[in-house]
Design an enzyme around this catalytic site. Structure first.
Site, PDB file in Angstrom:
ATOM      1  N   THR A  16      43.824 -12.301  -4.347  1.00 37.81           N
ATOM      2  CA  THR A  16      43.624 -13.480  -3.500  1.00 37.81           C
ATOM      3  C   THR A  16      42.599 -14.409  -4.133  1.00 37.81           C
ATOM      4  O   THR A  16      42.775 -15.628  -4.153  1.00 37.81           O
ATOM      5  CB  THR A  16      43.136 -13.039  -2.103  1.00 37.81           C
ATOM      6  OG1 THR A  16      44.097 -12.127  -1.561  1.00 37.81           O
ATOM      7  CG2 THR A  16      42.991 -14.214  -1.169  1.00 37.81           C
ATOM      8  N   LYS A  83      45.416 -16.561  14.281  1.00 38.33           N
ATOM      9  CA  LYS A  83      44.245 -15.786  14.705  1.00 38.33           C
ATOM     10  C   LYS A  83      43.296 -16.718  15.439  1.00 38.33           C
ATOM     11  O   LYS A  83      42.888 -17.738  14.898  1.00 38.33           O
ATOM     12  CB  LYS A  83      43.564 -15.193  13.466  1.00 38.33           C
ATOM     13  CG  LYS A  83      42.156 -14.666  13.741  1.00 38.33           C
ATOM     14  CD  LYS A  83      41.514 -14.072  12.493  1.00 38.33           C
ATOM     15  CE  LYS A  83      40.056 -13.726  12.784  1.00 38.33           C
ATOM     16  NZ  LYS A  83      39.370 -13.164  11.611  1.00 38.33           N
ATOM     17  N   VAL A 190      43.124  -7.210 -19.887  1.00 39.91           N
ATOM     18  CA  VAL A 190      41.966  -7.601 -20.688  1.00 39.91           C
ATOM     19  C   VAL A 190      41.290  -6.318 -21.136  1.00 39.91           C
ATOM     20  O   VAL A 190      40.940  -5.468 -20.303  1.00 39.91           O
ATOM     21  CB  VAL A 190      41.002  -8.471 -19.866  1.00 39.91           C
ATOM     22  CG1 VAL A 190      39.698  -8.696 -20.614  1.00 39.91           C
ATOM     23  CG2 VAL A 190      41.656  -9.798 -19.519  1.00 39.91           C
ATOM     24  N   TYR A 445      25.777 -25.732   4.462  1.00 40.98           N
ATOM     25  CA  TYR A 445      26.743 -24.704   4.080  1.00 40.98           C
ATOM     26  C   TYR A 445      26.459 -23.355   4.723  1.00 40.98           C
ATOM     27  O   TYR A 445      26.730 -22.312   4.166  1.00 40.98           O
ATOM     28  CB  TYR A 445      26.842 -24.601   2.560  1.00 40.98           C
ATOM     29  CG  TYR A 445      27.467 -25.842   1.991  1.00 40.98           C
ATOM     30  CD1 TYR A 445      28.782 -26.159   2.299  1.00 40.98           C
ATOM     31  CD2 TYR A 445      26.736 -26.733   1.192  1.00 40.98           C
ATOM     32  CE1 TYR A 445      29.373 -27.316   1.817  1.00 40.98           C
ATOM     33  CE2 TYR A 445      27.325 -27.887   0.712  1.00 40.98           C
ATOM     34  CZ  TYR A 445      28.638 -28.182   1.026  1.00 40.98           C
ATOM     35  OH  TYR A 445      29.219 -29.321   0.558  1.00 40.98           O
TER      36      TYR A 445
END
Ligand SMILES: Cc1cc2nc3c(=O)[nH]c(=O)nc-3n(C[C@H](O)[C@H](O)[C@H](O)COP(=O)(O)OP(=O)(O)OC[C@H]3O[C@@H](n4cnc5c(N)ncnc54)[C@H](O)[C@@H]3O)c2cc1C
Lengths: 514, 231
Positions: A16, A83, A190, A445
């Site tokens: 995600t 939701k 990787v 924030y």
């Protein structure tokens, strides 16, 4: 020889975090134009994504809309549902049934007129806090959707987030990012990371694709933190002494009736050594127990989860995950930023991980400098911002435990003074004298808004003992607003469709963009 | 409640349909669907707006016949007042519905609960096992109407794609009572239309969409006629 300008970004990891970040970058840089900054994502074909993380915040609507993803298509392909908050069950104590809601919509803005002190004085009668200030508690209890088929895409009559299937979501983001936004994709492992003389990442070495160079790197490799942690050696601060859970066991539960009702909020039910999340998707439930293995054995934990599910759990496979709670000492170091589990993780009690991934992606998009010299300054700003956000998140999650009166060892240990961050202890002490106020949230924030704290504090039964109530004399006004909330609630209950009914219509007709 | 079922020569063999020139079934409807083909005729009598269907969220073009839900100002004293009767009214209680998504055959359905449907009076729907001459005529008309609706849908789709629809609440000011807003209506955004680039504009012209667009714009003057009727 590296260039001075930042023309290419390489994202390592396709969960995600990786796909959301790559999509955001490519969209904002307009990477479809070959002359613009190019975004490439490398994902291991062998290492699976974490496969959980199914509850979001309302920010996801803006994220999906800005990426140009159709809401109806998202809901259809990711088995998404709406939701409208979280219902916390038995968090206050284990002796008698109790519950409260942490919701997304209040009818009146508490920064304009704060109803909480009046609710605390009894002006809303014996209504629970959430029901006194919001229509959403009852809407969610009735399984209603936050919008109608006539609503615009991404617009709600009530604020909402999503429940989604994490695996399907990564697939949708992947095809959208590659086909529509111009992200280049490499499937390879990787195996090594090469640094230049100044300790900047030059390139990653892969097993099947050779060496892949870039000017800037985003580490979305999950808990392993391949670039930031392993290659750049940025240390990890554990918060295991603050938040005590260290494992999760999960089960996916089919619905007994495919056309039956779907929960309209996440359920979080407190247990002996942790709590169980219960998320309703359109095709199944996702249920998981987050617990402390120091307080309950793995076998008992799995049994606790199966007991919660009941008969339906028979024959279903459970999956156990170890979770390391904590954060990297830096999130951005030189020309690498970690986003997602590689950066930090706290227990998923308030579904904060994905929204902090979105937030980190937004800040990166805005702050990625165009030249290498700009990196040092950007790094400082980013680290300061996200340390603040993670610390606030840890405090907020911890607060849920502090307010509980449960008496099992896990819960007592969670209230042990030495486990409580000083910042949280101070804030809670101040809220004994002053109700929660907008002035407690000066930072733009701030991860959780003032209303979230109010829902949790007053839902859990936190009673400020030292407030001078004479400061809140506007009883008539408050009562009128409480009355209005009830009227709006009744009206909305008549207006809004059942979640399942709306989803069926969306699959058939979609949402209009206007 | 309408109860739409597909016509069946067995089950409905003895049914008869009366024709009601007063269109009583529209008595309490403040929105009546109109097809793009009739915009020009309807526009001088009725405001044409775009509204979302409550069941599907899809836009429909409608003539506004009342200033609040359940009010039809064009239906008074037992009859239809207007000089223009929207075509949709004339087909009731028959409807042609697509048999399958994407296919082009239609099934003729009937609202069994309609007072126009009976066994005593009216014209027979069936002649033995076969559709009567009357039913054939009505079915053909209903199918033609359904096709016009599909064309109207593509017209609306084009408007949405070009961002030519905007939500607009209509401010209603009657002599009596407080002014209020009639919400849920969308109208053509004239400014956006004027800003269209030449290519898109020519596209509308070739699609035959310009006349209905201007008709819909002009039709909004008829809100005043509704207000007059309401006074
Ligand atoms: C029990 C639990 C419940 C959760 N619930 C929620 C919730 O409700 N809400 C919420 O917001 N969040 C929740 N989270 C957090 C959420 O799951 C994660 O934040 C989110 O899924 C992002 O994960 P990720 O992309 O960082 O990592 P991952 O999904 O682990 O992806 C890592 C990627 O890196 C790749 N990779 C790894 N090593 C290599 C390599 N060597 N080479 C190439 N590629 C490599 C992998 O292939 C994979 O694609 C939960 C987490 C847990 C553990």
């Amino acid at each position: 020889m590296h260039s001075d300008t930042i023309n290419s970004v390489l994202v390592v990891g396709g969960g995600t975090a990786g796909w959301l970040t790559a999509a955001k970058l490519a969209k904002s840089f307009n990477s479809l134009d070959g002359n613009s900054i190019q975004v490439c994502l490398i994902e291991s074909p062998d290492i699976p994504t974490i496969g959980v993380g199914e509850g979001t915040w309302p920010t996801m609507r803006a994220t999906l809309a800005s990426l140009g993803i159709d809401e109806a298509e998202f809901l259809r392909t990711c088995h998404g549902t709406f939701k409208q908050g979280t219902k916390f069950i038995n968090w206050q104590n284990a002796s008698r049934p109790n519950q409260y809601h942490h919701l997304f919509t209040s009818i009146f803005d508490p920064t304009q007129f704060n109803l909480a002190p009046y609710w605390l004085q009894g002006d809303a009668g014996d209504l629970p806090y959430a029901q006194a200030v919001s229509a959403q508690a009852r809407i969610a209890e009735l399984g209603l959707a936050p919008k109608k088929i006539t609503s615009k895409a991404y617009e709600g009559i009530q604020n909402y987030a999503y429940h989604l299937d994490a695996g399907k979501f990564a697939e949708l983001l992947k095809s959208h990012a590659i086909d529509k936004l111009g992200v280049k994709f490499i499937a390879a492992n990787v195996t090594d990371v090469s640094l230049d003389a100044e300790g900047y990442i030059e390139a990653v070495v892969t097993d099947t694709w050779g060496t892949v160079a870039a000017d800037f790197f985003v580490d979305c490799s999950g808990f392993r933190s391949l670039l930031l942690g392993e290659a750049l050696g940025v240390g990890f601060t554990s918060i295991a002494d603050t938040l005590l859970t260290d494992h999760a066991v999960t089960i996916q539960v089919p619905y007994p009736d495919a056309a039956g009702p779907i929960n309209a909020c996440t359920h979080s039910t407190a247990q002996e050594a942790g709590w169980i999340w219960d998320i309703g998707l359109s095709n199944r439930r996702g249920v998981g127990y987050v617990y402390s293995s120091r307080h309950q054995s793995h076998e008992d934990a799995e049994r606790t989860l199966r007991d919660y599910i009941g008969d339906a759990a028979a024959g279903l496979t459970a999956r156990k995950l170890k979770i390391d709670l904590g954060y990297r000492n830096k999130f951005w170091h030189k020309n690498c930023v970690a986003i997602g589990l590689s950066a930090a993780f706290v227990e998923p009690l308030e579904a904060s991980a994905i929204f902090l991934i979105e937030a980190a992606g937004n800040m990166l998009v805005d702050q990625l400098p165009s030249r290498r010299q700009g990196l040092i300054h950007a790094e400082k700003k980013f680290n300061a911002s996200f340390h603040f956000r993670w610390q606030k998140t840890v405090d907020f999650i911890k607060m849920h435990y502090l307010l509980s009166g449960r008496s099992e060892a896990f819960w007592l240990d969670n209230r042990e003074a030495s486990s409580i961050p000083a910042s949280l202890a101070q804030t809670l002490a101040s809220w004994q004298q002053q109700v929660v106020s907008a002035y407690d949230f000066p930072h733009v924030y701030e991860p959780f808004p003032m209303e979230s704290y109010q829902y949790v504090l007053y839902g859990m039964g936190f009673k400020p003992e030292q407030v001078n109530w004479q400061r809140y004399p506007l009883h008539a006004e408050a009562m009128a607003q409480f009355e209005k909330v009830q009227q709006v609630t009744e009206y909305l209950i008549k207006e809004l469709p059942q979640q399942r009914d709306l989803l069926d219509r969306i699959y058939q007709y979609g949402f209009s963009t206007i | 409640m309408s109860t739409l079922v597909a016509l069946d020569s067995q089950k409905h063999q003895s049914l008869k349909l009366t024709t009601d020139k007063s269109f009583a079934h529209a008595k309490t409807r403040h929105l009546l669907p109109v097809a793009v083909h009739e915009f020009a005729m309807a526009a001088t009598h009725l405001p044409i707006v775009f509204v979302k269907d409550g069941d599907t969220g899809q836009f429909r073009a409608c003539a506004l016949t009342g200033l609040k839900p359940e009010q039809n100002l064009f239906w008074k004293d037992g009859g239809w007042l207007g000089a223009y009767v929207p075509e949709s009214l004339r087909h009731y209680p028959l409807v042609a519905l697509k048999v399958s998504e994407g296919g082009d055959s239609f099934a003729i359905c009937i609202d069994e609960a309609s007072p126009l449907v009976g066994r005593e009076t009216g014209e027979a729907l069936f002649d033995g096992a076969n559709a009567s001459e009357f039913l054939n005529r009505r079915s053909e008309a209903a199918v033609a109407w359904a096709q016009k609706n599909l064309i109207t849908q593509s017209f609306i789709q084009r408007l949405i794609e070009l961002k030519l629809l905007q939500s607009q609440s209509l401010s209603i000011r009657l002599n009596s009572g407080a002014p209020y807003e009639l919400t849920g209506c969308y109208v053509i955004d004239e400014a956006a239309l004027n800003r269209l680039d030449d290519q898109a504009f020519i596209g509308l012209k070739h699609g035959g969409y310009l006349a209905p667009i201007y008709a819909a714009l002009l039709s909004l003057n008829q809100v005043q006629s509704l207000v007059r009727l309401a006074q």
